[in-house]
Enzyme design. Structure first.
Site, short mmCIF file in Angstrom:
data_model
loop_
_atom_site.label_atom_id
_atom_site.label_comp_id
_atom_site.label_asym_id
_atom_site.label_seq_id
_atom_site.Cartn_x
_atom_site.Cartn_y
_atom_site.Cartn_z
N SER A 124 0.85 -1.19 0.00
CA SER A 124 0.00 0.00 0.00
C SER A 124 0.88 1.24 0.00
CB SER A 124 -0.87 -0.01 1.26
OG SER A 124 -1.40 1.27 1.50
N TYR A 162 -1.88 -0.63 10.38
CA TYR A 162 -1.96 -0.95 8.95
C TYR A 162 -0.71 -0.45 8.23
CZ TYR A 162 -4.03 -1.13 4.22
OH TYR A 162 -4.29 -1.39 2.89
N1 LIG Z 1 -8.80 -0.53 -1.14
C1 LIG Z 1 -7.69 0.20 -1.21
O1 LIG Z 1 -7.71 1.41 -1.49
C2 LIG Z 1 -6.38 -0.47 -1.01
C3 LIG Z 1 -5.23 0.33 -1.13
C4 LIG Z 1 -3.99 -0.27 -0.91
C5 LIG Z 1 -3.92 -1.60 -0.58
N2 LIG Z 1 -5.06 -2.35 -0.45
C6 LIG Z 1 -4.89 -3.75 -0.10
O2 LIG Z 1 -5.45 -4.56 -1.11
C7 LIG Z 1 -5.87 -5.81 -0.54
C8 LIG Z 1 -7.34 -6.05 -0.92
O3 LIG Z 1 -8.10 -4.96 -0.42
P1 LIG Z 1 -9.65 -4.76 -0.76
O4 LIG Z 1 -9.89 -3.30 -0.78
O5 LIG Z 1 -10.04 -5.59 -1.92
O6 LIG Z 1 -10.29 -5.33 0.58
P2 LIG Z 1 -11.57 -6.27 0.78
O7 LIG Z 1 -12.63 -5.97 -0.21
O8 LIG Z 1 -11.88 -6.17 2.24
O9 LIG Z 1 -10.97 -7.70 0.44
C9 LIG Z 1 -10.20 -8.43 1.33
C10 LIG Z 1 -10.70 -9.85 1.32
O10 LIG Z 1 -9.89 -10.61 2.22
C11 LIG Z 1 -10.75 -11.39 3.01
N3 LIG Z 1 -10.17 -11.74 4.29
C12 LIG Z 1 -10.06 -10.96 5.39
N4 LIG Z 1 -9.50 -11.65 6.38
C13 LIG Z 1 -9.25 -12.88 5.91
C14 LIG Z 1 -8.69 -14.05 6.45
N5 LIG Z 1 -8.25 -14.09 7.72
N6 LIG Z 1 -8.58 -15.14 5.68
C15 LIG Z 1 -9.01 -15.13 4.39
N7 LIG Z 1 -9.57 -14.06 3.82
C16 LIG Z 1 -9.68 -12.94 4.57
C17 LIG Z 1 -11.98 -10.52 3.21
O11 LIG Z 1 -13.06 -11.29 3.65
P3 LIG Z 1 -14.03 -10.78 4.86
O12 LIG Z 1 -14.95 -9.81 4.21
O13 LIG Z 1 -14.63 -12.06 5.31
O14 LIG Z 1 -13.16 -10.15 5.91
C18 LIG Z 1 -12.16 -9.96 1.82
O15 LIG Z 1 -12.88 -10.86 1.00
C19 LIG Z 1 -5.63 -5.68 0.96
O16 LIG Z 1 -4.38 -6.22 1.30
C20 LIG Z 1 -5.59 -4.18 1.17
O17 LIG Z 1 -4.87 -3.83 2.32
C21 LIG Z 1 -6.29 -1.81 -0.64
#
Ligand SMILES: NC(=O)c1ccc[n+]([C@@H]2O[C@H](COP(=O)([O-])OP(=O)(O)OC[C@H]3O[C@@H](n4cnc5c(N)ncnc54)[C@H](OP(=O)(O)O)[C@@H]3O)[C@@H](O)[C@H]2O)c1
Length: 278
Positions: A158, A171
């Site tokens: 990130s 985070y």
């Molecule tokens: N969105 C942004 O702007 C952004 C920016 C930089 C980096 N990122 C990174 O990109 C990645 C994906 O983010 P996203 O925005 O797509 O988030 P998201 O929609 O919350 O997706 C994350 C997925 O991981 C699952 N998860 C959480 N805990 C878990 C566990 N213990 N075991 C297995 N699965 C698990 C979640 O399921 P549940 O719903 O059941 O928890 C969800 O389906 C993350 O690493 C995030 O930090 C995001």
């Protein structure tokens, strides 16, 4: 890049790709594109109903297969079980994309919750999910790559990793650790197992998803919060990213096009990390 453009450049036929957190916003976008590029795609997530809904949205006419498997990235036993299921169903697993992760409101400072009072369990959860939730899948699924002498791992870092953002200390620290671990594992795999095992990361900038919507937009009006306005003001391209923006760099990093690239963390941020603010 959209799928049509990607199809002209990449083809993952006969490759099996595991996406942890593949039912999430960014993971599902990547998984969907991979299906369209003929890969066998396995979504690992805890919510199997959601994972099934995601699979139902995938393109229909494809060479590969899409599947889902239960797994908790913080539970080694569940990952080992998932690994056995994947081996039975698909044989080898060629590429691992670690997309499970995220922040949590309980580990975020607010007017009525200072840094000094952030609860230990919240800090531990966010740190563990992002850091151990990447390391443990690399241990379980990377072992087969080490044995075969080839494979690709892509982690998700990130912007926080380069310069911490206010309010989200656990985070930020965990994502900085992912950059370090990505470099560490890249060196470890190349030196001890095979130079054909590559480990890289992407560092997305700001994409409005369920984990940061509460920080960037007002819950009632939907208008940008001061923080959301500040992000746009500090993004030279003047917009938030869309999940599709991640696809080009992701496909490049997991394909042979980047065969001499390992230990890299690629910002996908509209210039946010390059901008000094003046
Ligand atoms: N969105 C942004 O702007 C952004 C920016 C930089 C980096 N990122 C990174 O990109 C990645 C994906 O983010 P996203 O925005 O797509 O988030 P998201 O929609 O919350 O997706 C994350 C997925 O991981 C699952 N998860 C959480 N805990 C878990 C566990 N213990 N075991 C297995 N699965 C698990 C979640 O399921 P549940 O719903 O059941 O928890 C969800 O389906 C993350 O690493 C995030 O930090 C995001």
């Amino acid at each position: 890049m959209n799928l049509n453009e990607l199809q002209a450049l990449y083809d993952f036929s006969d490759r099996t790709i595991l996406v942890t957190g593949g039912a999430g916003v960014l993971g599902s976008e990547i998984a969907c594109a991979l299906v369209g590029l003929n890969a066998n795609v396995v979504i690992l997530d805890r919510d199997q109903q959601l994972a099934q809904q995601v699979i139902e949205q995938f393109p229909k006419v494809v060479k590969g297969r899409a599947a889902r498997v239960y797994g908790d990235v913080l539970n080694v036993e569940s990952l080992q079980q998932a690994n056995e299921i994947i081996k039975t169903e698909f044989g080898t697993m060629d590429i691992l994309i670690n997309a499970a992760g995220g922040n949590h409101p309980s580990a975020t400072t607010k007017p009525d919750l200072s840094f000094f009072d952030l609860p230990l369990d919240a800090l531990r959860h966010v740190n563990d999910l992002n850091l151990l939730g990447t390391i443990l899948p690399c241990q379980v699924f990377g072992r087969g790559m080490a044995e075969r002498g080839e494979g690709v791992i892509l982690n998700i870092s990130s912007m926080n990793a380069f310069r911490p953002l206010t309010r989200i200390p656990a985070y930020s620290a965990a994502k900085a650790a992912i950059n370090n671990f990505t470099q560490w594992l890249a060196v470890h795999m190349a030196q001890n197992y095979s130079p054909k095992i590559r480990v890289n990361a992407i560092a997305p900038g700001f994409f409005i998803t369920k984990q940061n919507r509460f920080l960037l937009t007002d819950q009632d009006s939907g208008e940008l919060t001061p923080r959301g306005q500040s992000v746009i003001a500090h993004t030279p391209m003047g917009r938030f990213g869309t999940p599709e923006d991640l696809l080009g760099a992701t496909m490049w990093l997991i394909s042979p096009a980047s065969a001499f690239v390992t230990g890299a963390v690629i910002p996908i941020d509209g210039g946010f990390s390059a901008f000094g603010g003046v």
